[in-house]
Write an enzyme that holds these catalytic residues in place. Structure first.
Site, PDB file in Angstrom:
ATOM      1  N   LYS A  73       0.893  -1.270   0.101  1.00 51.59           N
ATOM      2  CA  LYS A  73       0.084  -0.060  -0.019  1.00 51.59           C
ATOM      3  C   LYS A  73       0.707   1.242   0.099  1.00 51.59           C
ATOM      4  O   LYS A  73       0.398   2.105  -0.404  1.00 51.59           O
ATOM      5  CB  LYS A  73      -0.978  -0.151   1.174  1.00 51.59           C
ATOM      6  CG  LYS A  73      -2.119  -1.088   1.186  1.00 51.59           C
ATOM      7  CD  LYS A  73      -3.286  -0.947   2.107  1.00 51.59           C
ATOM      8  CE  LYS A  73      -3.981  -2.023   1.886  1.00 51.59           C
ATOM      9  NZ  LYS A  73      -5.235  -1.946   3.138  1.00 51.59           N
ATOM     10  N   ASN A  94      -4.659   1.541  -1.748  1.00 53.63           N
ATOM     11  CA  ASN A  94      -5.307   0.396  -2.045  1.00 53.63           C
ATOM     12  C   ASN A  94      -5.865   0.130  -3.225  1.00 53.63           C
ATOM     13  O   ASN A  94      -6.545  -1.036  -3.533  1.00 53.63           O
ATOM     14  CB  ASN A  94      -6.211  -0.031  -0.689  1.00 53.63           C
ATOM     15  CG  ASN A  94      -7.587   0.364  -1.020  1.00 53.63           C
ATOM     16  OD1 ASN A  94      -7.561   1.549  -1.483  1.00 53.63           O
ATOM     17  ND2 ASN A  94      -8.454  -0.446  -0.597  1.00 53.63           N
ATOM     18  N   ARG A 162       4.681   2.971  19.023  1.00 57.26           N
ATOM     19  CA  ARG A 162       3.157   2.838  18.664  1.00 57.26           C
ATOM     20  C   ARG A 162       2.339   4.360  19.027  1.00 57.26           C
ATOM     21  O   ARG A 162       1.629   4.616  18.319  1.00 57.26           O
ATOM     22  CB  ARG A 162       2.446   1.558  18.851  1.00 57.26           C
ATOM     23  CG  ARG A 162       3.332   0.465  18.083  1.00 57.26           C
ATOM     24  CD  ARG A 162       2.932   0.574  16.526  1.00 57.26           C
ATOM     25  NE  ARG A 162       3.255  -0.497  16.121  1.00 57.26           N
ATOM     26  CZ  ARG A 162       3.043  -0.980  14.512  1.00 57.26           C
ATOM     27  NH1 ARG A 162       2.747   0.152  13.985  1.00 57.26           N
ATOM     28  NH2 ARG A 162       3.375  -2.079  14.215  1.00 57.26           N
TER      29      ARG A 162
END
Length: 280
Positions: A73, A94, A162
């Site tokens: 992607k 995508n 993260r």
């Protein structure tokens, strides 16, 4: 690649690695049948990041478009002539459409697909939300939430790295993102909308923490289905949006872009997907 014959034949495919599990051929072929596009074909190809440039360069003018899954992607972006604002917002493409003048245009139908799947279940606006996980799908979830969530979004993640990524995406997308450790993820389930973007099994342990009157769960998995979390959510009367809903809605948008036929046959595509999953 072979030249198309007959003259109205067009080709499309889904690329990724691994790709054997993909339901995209089932959905797109069902759309072609319903739309009377008998000369159109849709295949799947195992293609990794290293092989992607040569694959794309080898396509002839019989190709209408490509669907892309992981890990392609972001890898595809340098190969494109144009990227839509939606895809650029999360740095993920995508969908590639080949225009009549030979240009390659990249888009992201996951984001509007998420919004459409939620709206189908009556979720147009929420005051707050929670996101489980912090991968590529989580950034698309934040982009979708930027369109329907009027308040804060809490992301439950496994590391500070993260957490920083999710806060960064929030700043970029205009979403008020707070972060919390995965060990407190059970608290997420009290949000009016919970989007689970974690791999299979990762959120199973949360099933026992589903509140007595849950809101809406959007679990992006479609196999295995239902997940333990989705099953527990449904048993308590909560609304559940599943990964097949997302897959179908994003594929509807891909079909419309690649074929120019609007609307794509949502019901036929969903039925084909359900039948394919039932037979696995």
């Amino acid at each position: 690649m072979t030249t198309r014959t007959p003259a109205d034949a067009r080709r499309a495919a889904v690329l990724g690695s691994p790709i054997a599990h993909s339901l995209s051929p089932v959905l797109h072929r069902a759309a072609y049948r319903e739309l009377g596009l008998g000369a159109w074909s849709y295949e799947r190809f195992e293609v990794d990041e290293a092989a992607l440039p040569s694959f794309v360069e080898g396509l002839d003018d019989s190709w209408a478009g490509l669907s892309l899954t992981m890990p392609l992607k972001r890898a595809v972006i340098p190969l494109l002539d144009e990227v839509t604002a939606t895809a650029a917002s999360v740095e993920a493409v995508n969908t590639v459409v080949f225009t009549a003048d030979g240009r390659r245009v990249g888009d992201n139908t996951d984001i509007p697909g998420m919004v459409a799947a939620l709206r189908e279940r009556g979720v147009d606006k929420v005051e707050s939300a929670a996101v489980l996980g912090a991968g590529a799908t989580a950034s698309s979830a934040l982009a979708a939430l930027s369109l329907i969530c009027t308040g804060p979004v809490t992301a439950y993640v496994r590391s500070e790295a993260r957490a920083q990524e999710m806060r960064g995406w929030g700043e970029r997308l205009g979403v008020d993102v707070h972060t919390a450790g995965w060990e407190s993820a059970a608290a997420a389930l009290d949000a009016p909308l919970v989007i689970a973007t974690t791999p299979a099994g990762a959120a199973d342990a949360l099933a026992g923490a589903v509140p007595g009157t849950p809101g809406t769960l959007f679990d992006v998995l479609y196999e295995p289905w239902p997940t333990a979390l989705a099953s527990a959510w449904q048993s308590r009367g909560g609304a559940v949006v599943g990964g097949l809903d997302l897959l179908v809605h994003q594929a509807v948008l891909q079909v419309e872009q690649m074929t120019g036929r609007v609307p794509a046959p949502l019901t036929a595509m969903r039925q084909a997907g359900e039948q394919a999953l039932a037979s696995r």
